[in-house]
Design an enzyme around this catalytic site. Structure first.
Site, PDB file in Angstrom:
ATOM      1  N   ASN A   8      -5.847   5.723  -2.081  1.00 48.30           N
ATOM      2  CA  ASN A   8      -5.178   7.180  -0.179  1.00 48.30           C
ATOM      3  C   ASN A   8      -5.047   8.717  -1.120  1.00 48.30           C
ATOM      4  O   ASN A   8      -4.719   8.639   0.682  1.00 48.30           O
ATOM      5  CB  ASN A   8      -4.073   5.733   0.253  1.00 48.30           C
TER       6      ASN A   8
ATOM      7  N   SER B  36       0.505  -1.314  -0.241  1.00 46.21           N
ATOM      8  CA  SER B  36       0.015   0.136   0.092  1.00 46.21           C
ATOM      9  C   SER B  36       0.693   1.355  -0.206  1.00 46.21           C
ATOM     10  O   SER B  36       0.250   2.074  -0.510  1.00 46.21           O
ATOM     11  CB  SER B  36      -0.662  -0.502   1.385  1.00 46.21           C
TER      12      SER B  36
ATOM     13  N   HIS C 181      -2.977  -3.439  -6.097  1.00 45.01           N
ATOM     14  CA  HIS C 181      -3.690  -2.896  -5.096  1.00 45.01           C
ATOM     15  C   HIS C 181      -4.513  -3.057  -4.384  1.00 45.01           C
ATOM     16  O   HIS C 181      -6.290  -2.603  -5.084  1.00 45.01           O
ATOM     17  CB  HIS C 181      -2.912  -1.240  -4.113  1.00 45.01           C
TER      18      HIS C 181
ATOM     19  N   GLU D 188      -6.103  -0.771  -7.631  1.00 42.63           N
ATOM     20  CA  GLU D 188      -5.006   0.280  -8.437  1.00 42.63           C
ATOM     21  C   GLU D 188      -4.277  -1.170  -9.457  1.00 42.63           C
ATOM     22  O   GLU D 188      -3.591  -1.814  -8.583  1.00 42.63           O
ATOM     23  CB  GLU D 188      -4.942   0.852  -7.619  1.00 42.63           C
TER      24      GLU D 188
HETATM   25  P1  NAI Z   1      -1.133  -9.183   7.747  1.00 41.67           P
HETATM   26  O1  NAI Z   1      -0.160  -8.341   8.748  1.00 41.67           O
HETATM   27  O2  NAI Z   1      -2.284  -8.888   7.713  1.00 41.67           O
HETATM   28  O3  NAI Z   1      -0.226 -10.478   7.157  1.00 41.67           O
HETATM   29  C1  NAI Z   1       1.120 -10.373   6.620  1.00 41.67           C
HETATM   30  C2  NAI Z   1       1.187 -11.900   5.965  1.00 41.67           C
HETATM   31  O4  NAI Z   1       2.192 -12.353   5.808  1.00 41.67           O
HETATM   32  C3  NAI Z   1       1.097 -12.696   7.898  1.00 41.67           C
HETATM   33  O5  NAI Z   1       0.312 -13.839   7.894  1.00 41.67           O
HETATM   34  C4  NAI Z   1       2.937 -13.031   7.586  1.00 41.67           C
HETATM   35  O6  NAI Z   1       2.943 -13.830   8.847  1.00 41.67           O
HETATM   36  C5  NAI Z   1       2.863 -13.044   6.458  1.00 41.67           C
HETATM   37  N1  NAI Z   1       4.488 -13.022   5.957  1.00 41.67           N
HETATM   38  C6  NAI Z   1       5.435 -12.582   6.625  1.00 41.67           C
HETATM   39  N2  NAI Z   1       6.376 -12.390   6.123  1.00 41.67           N
HETATM   40  C7  NAI Z   1       6.782 -13.838   5.356  1.00 41.67           C
HETATM   41  C8  NAI Z   1       7.078 -14.166   4.306  1.00 41.67           C
HETATM   42  N3  NAI Z   1       8.591 -13.963   3.922  1.00 41.67           N
HETATM   43  N4  NAI Z   1       6.773 -15.209   3.271  1.00 41.67           N
HETATM   44  C9  NAI Z   1       5.205 -16.126   3.489  1.00 41.67           C
HETATM   45  N5  NAI Z   1       4.339 -14.785   4.182  1.00 41.67           N
HETATM   46  C10 NAI Z   1       4.832 -13.540   5.077  1.00 41.67           C
HETATM   47  O7  NAI Z   1      -0.688  -7.322   6.498  1.00 41.67           O
HETATM   48  P2  NAI Z   1      -1.983  -7.196   5.264  1.00 41.67           P
HETATM   49  O8  NAI Z   1      -2.695  -6.550   6.243  1.00 41.67           O
HETATM   50  O9  NAI Z   1      -2.707  -8.316   4.861  1.00 41.67           O
HETATM   51  O10 NAI Z   1      -1.069  -6.208   4.642  1.00 41.67           O
HETATM   52  C11 NAI Z   1      -0.301  -6.793   3.407  1.00 41.67           C
HETATM   53  C12 NAI Z   1       0.272  -6.310   2.144  1.00 41.67           C
HETATM   54  O11 NAI Z   1      -0.786  -5.514   1.717  1.00 41.67           O
HETATM   55  C13 NAI Z   1       0.847  -5.347   2.779  1.00 41.67           C
HETATM   56  O12 NAI Z   1       1.885  -5.094   1.881  1.00 41.67           O
HETATM   57  C14 NAI Z   1      -0.010  -3.745   2.721  1.00 41.67           C
HETATM   58  O13 NAI Z   1       0.761  -2.596   3.347  1.00 41.67           O
HETATM   59  C15 NAI Z   1      -0.850  -4.871   2.065  1.00 41.67           C
HETATM   60  N6  NAI Z   1      -2.811  -3.504   2.341  1.00 41.67           N
HETATM   61  C16 NAI Z   1      -2.847  -3.825   3.482  1.00 41.67           C
HETATM   62  C17 NAI Z   1      -4.313  -3.170   3.410  1.00 41.67           C
HETATM   63  C18 NAI Z   1      -5.391  -3.050   4.601  1.00 41.67           C
HETATM   64  O14 NAI Z   1      -5.938  -2.976   4.436  1.00 41.67           O
HETATM   65  N7  NAI Z   1      -4.866  -4.251   5.482  1.00 41.67           N
HETATM   66  C19 NAI Z   1      -5.211  -3.080   2.439  1.00 41.67           C
HETATM   67  C20 NAI Z   1      -4.319  -2.742   0.762  1.00 41.67           C
HETATM   68  C21 NAI Z   1      -3.145  -3.279   0.928  1.00 41.67           C
END
Ligand code: NAI
Length: 665
Positions: free
Chosen positions: A494, A423, A444, A456
């Site tokens: 955003n 993001s 995104h 996006e």
């Molecule tokens: P989250 O913390 O809920 O999930 C991230 C996951 O990645 C965790 O389950 C973690 O164990 C896993 N992970 C970490 N290192 C890893 C690896 N080496 N290999 C495999 N899995 C691994 O985070 P979330 O919110 O799902 O965010 C993920 C991405 O999406 C980020 O880049 C964030 O910026 C982006 N994003 C988040 C939004 C939101 O509303 N939460 C919206 C749009 C994008």
């Protein structure tokens, strides 16, 4: 060139008029169609020995989809609207004065001005089928039925017409038959023309037994009041001109004769066409059409890479959502990688959401069948070699991303498309982590993924057009609505949300109440007020972003430092559970010199800041087309559809010209 309306008179004196607007997928009331109609009416009026006429479409899947919205959106004087209406009413009046019956034989869409046309016929028959939809959807595009629909439909079927018109409902043939809109129903494999001829014969012989009950509108005041309450509930109190004027036309018009009612409808229609909301809604209709089929947004002639397997990295909030939408909308096997402790909770979550969808009958196959396509793993197993596309949704930390791409590169094929759901990290800055960075881009998603249509698609400096096209194809397969943009802090959505927050916080620091600031923006049409949205997103999340961008926002800082991260997150934020503002947060708001302003000033202040950001996004060529911004903000932030998107609205209210001397569109 063939005529739009072609008549053949059969041996028994029945005129069969087939209409077909050449070169168009759908018949609509174009200028050419009106001229053709005039022509065939003259033939009907002057031919001798005609006992009745049947109107049938020459298109395989479409009867008549209504007025031409492009034509309507270009009208900008009352005189022009009146001339436009006279074309309809003049045509229908001639139809009613023929002296012999007219039967409409319907298959495919019969909508808006198409339904108004058949309502002016003596009787209607429809063939069942997936594409046969009957209704008056004008209120959905900021208008209302102006060619007699608000008068003839209620007079035919009574009060239920009000709801159909106000909600713009489109009915399948059987339902339209049940409600009395059409007189005969034949199955999908029936012979429509032969059945229409039998109906016409019965009408001529006086044996058709058409149901034309005399409707009693003595309760119209009470019914209209209830209907108004219904509209205002749906719009959260906003009086959008289309439905309001539709209701007014019915409320007043059903108390008088049909001819007088039509005059009332006409007067209101002239008003509605010229509203900004009608022009905004029509813009939304067109930009929706532009992004409804993402494959149509690919480079012309591009053949997307065939996909057989999808992989997702990270099974957290976003990874789960991406998995859900891929599994339920495609047949691709999906491979997910995360740490061991994330796998079972992730799977359980995916199943829970799918179960909920199954309960609402939203899934085409059993949940077990869907889940059987999901494989979860903690390692880069061999199956990654089969992946044609990998979506990365791991922690938002560049170090983690670097490591992940390094490991991934060793196991995926060189032609595998790789896309990050980051993001905030520029795609270009992650490109060096990926071998063959031309196959790497951004996609995104928004949370919750399965409820939010928008994505996006992000073009880094090295991303190949082919990769963008393949991501658009993928977005289409998983039923998303994409916009394409370049790297930018907050990309498009955003970035545009940001000025909302900054300005909303400024207003409360200047002594305007949180309630007033939020109410101003919900009255503007946003689904939630900015302060409530900050609370829901997580006050700490916003704080981190501010810090990252070098912005000093003292209120957010002091609220977060007091341990209030948002109601959902830490049980304390700006609001209490009952929805009211938490008095405990008030002393934490940093004070600026007091400057109380009206709700309108708040709306204008916040909206103007958004538009300025939009202009900046255009100037820096983050998007190539202003419509990408409007699509993003309508489907990513819930910007009101009747305003047509922020950039269109700026044009419509004269803000673009005031600020920049010209319109964006
Ligand atoms: P989250 O913390 O809920 O999930 C991230 C996951 O990645 C965790 O389950 C973690 O164990 C896993 N992970 C970490 N290192 C890893 C690896 N080496 N290999 C495999 N899995 C691994 O985070 P979330 O919110 O799902 O965010 C993920 C991405 O999406 C980020 O880049 C964030 O910026 C982006 N994003 C988040 C939004 C939101 O509303 N939460 C919206 C749009 C994008």
């Amino acid at each position: 060139m063939g005529k739009v309306f072609n008549m053949v008179v059969d041996g028994s004196g029945v005129g069969v008029v087939t209409f077909d607007v050449a070169g168009e997928k759908m018949n609509t009331w174009t200028e050419e169609a009106f001229n053709g109609f005039d022509h065939v009416m003259r033939e009907l009026e002057t031919s001798k020995g005609i006992s009745g006429v049947i109107f049938i479409s020459g298109k395989p899947e479409n009867f008549l989809a209504g007025a031409n919205l492009k034509m309507i959106s270009q009208i900008d004087s009352a005189e022009e609207v009146r001339r436009f209406l006279d074309r309809f009413h003049g045509s229908f009046a001639r139809l009613e004065a023929l002296g012999f019956p007219a039967v409409a034989a319907i298959h495919g869409h019969c909508l808006g001005g198409g339904l108004e046309f058949v309502l002016a016929c003596t009787a209607r028959i429809a063939k069942e089928g997936k594409s046969t939809l009957i209704g008056l959807p004008e209120c959905n595009v900021g208008l209302f039925p102006g060619a007699g629909g608000t008068q003839r439909l209620p007079r035919l079927i009574g009060y239920p017409a009000l709801e159909l018109i106000l909600k713009g409902t489109m009915l399948p043939a059987a339902k339209a038959y049940e409600m009395g809109i059409i007189d005969r129903l034949i199955p999908a494999d029936g012979d429509l023309l032969a059945s229409a001829k039998s109906l016409l014969e019965e009408v001529i012989a006086g044996t058709a037994n058409l149901k034309r009950p005399l409707q009693d509108f003595t309760q119209i005041d009470a019914v209209a009041e209830m209907a108004k309450a219904g509209i205002l509930k749906a719009t959260k109190g906003r009086e959008i001109p289309g439905p309001m004027l539709a209701l007014k036309s019915m409320h007043e018009g059903l108390k008088v004769s049909l001819a007088e009612g039509i005059e009332i409808e006409k007067k209101n229609f002239v008003e509605v066409v010229l509203t900004k909301e009608a022009k905004g809604s029509i813009n939304t209709f067109f930009i929706k059409g532009m992004t409804d089929k993402p494959q149509a947004m690919m480079t012309k002639g591009f053949v997307p890479k065939p996909l057989k397997k999808v992989a997702v990295l990270g099974f957290g909030t976003m990874g789960r959502g991406i998995v859900i939408d891929t599994l339920r909308n495609t047949q691709f096997p999906v491979l997910v990688k995360d740490v061991p402790e994330a796998l079972e909770p992730g799977k359980a979550f995916v199943r829970k959401i799918l179960d909920g969808m199954a309960e609402k009958k939203r899934l085409k196959e059993p949940v077990d069948a869907i889940m059987s396509r999901l494989t979860v793993t903690t390692d880069y197993i061999d199956a990654f070699r089969e992946a044609d596309i990998v979506i990365e949704a791991v922690f938002e930390e560049i170090g983690v991303k670097k490591q992940v791409y390094g490991e991934l590169g060793k196991v995926v094929r060189e032609d595998c498309i790789i896309a990050s759901n980051t993001s905030s990290i520029p795609i270009t800055s992650m490109a060096p982590f990926v071998a063959k960075p031309e196959r790497f881009g951004g996609i995104h998603f928004f949370s919750p993924v399965w409820l939010m249509q928008l994505v996006e698609v992000i073009r880094g400096e090295q991303t190949a057009q082919e990769t963008i096209d393949n991501l658009l194809n993928f977005a289409g397969l998983i039923r998303k609505r994409p916009i394409v943009c370049r790297d930018n802090a907050g990309f498009v959505v955003n970035a545009m949300l940001f000025p909302n927050f900054v300005n909303a916080l400024k207003y409360i620091e200047e002594g305007n109440s949180i309630e007033k600031v939020d109410r101003a923006m919900t009255r503007f049409g946003m689904p939630v007020g900015p302060i409530r949205l900050i609370d829901e997103v997580g006050i700490d999340v916003l704080y981190k972003i501010f810090v990252g961008m070098g912005i000093k926002q003292e209120t957010v800082k002091s609220v977060v430092e007091a341990g209030r991260l948002g109601l959902k997150k830490s049980g304390k934020g700006f609001f209490l559970k009952d929805g009211s503002v938490d008095p405990e947060v008030l002393p934490l708001i940093v004070k600026r010199p007091p400057h109380e302003v009206s709700e309108e000033e708040i709306q204008m202040g916040i909206f103007t800041a958004m538009v300025q950001m939009g202009k900046d996004i255009l100037d820096r060529k983050i998007v190539d087309d202003v419509r990408m911004i409007d699509v993003g903000i309508i489907w990513g932030l819930g910007f009101p559809a009747d305003k047509g998107g922020p950039m269109k609205w700026a044009d419509l209210i004269g803000l673009s010209r005031k600020l920049y001397g010209k319109n964006f569109y």
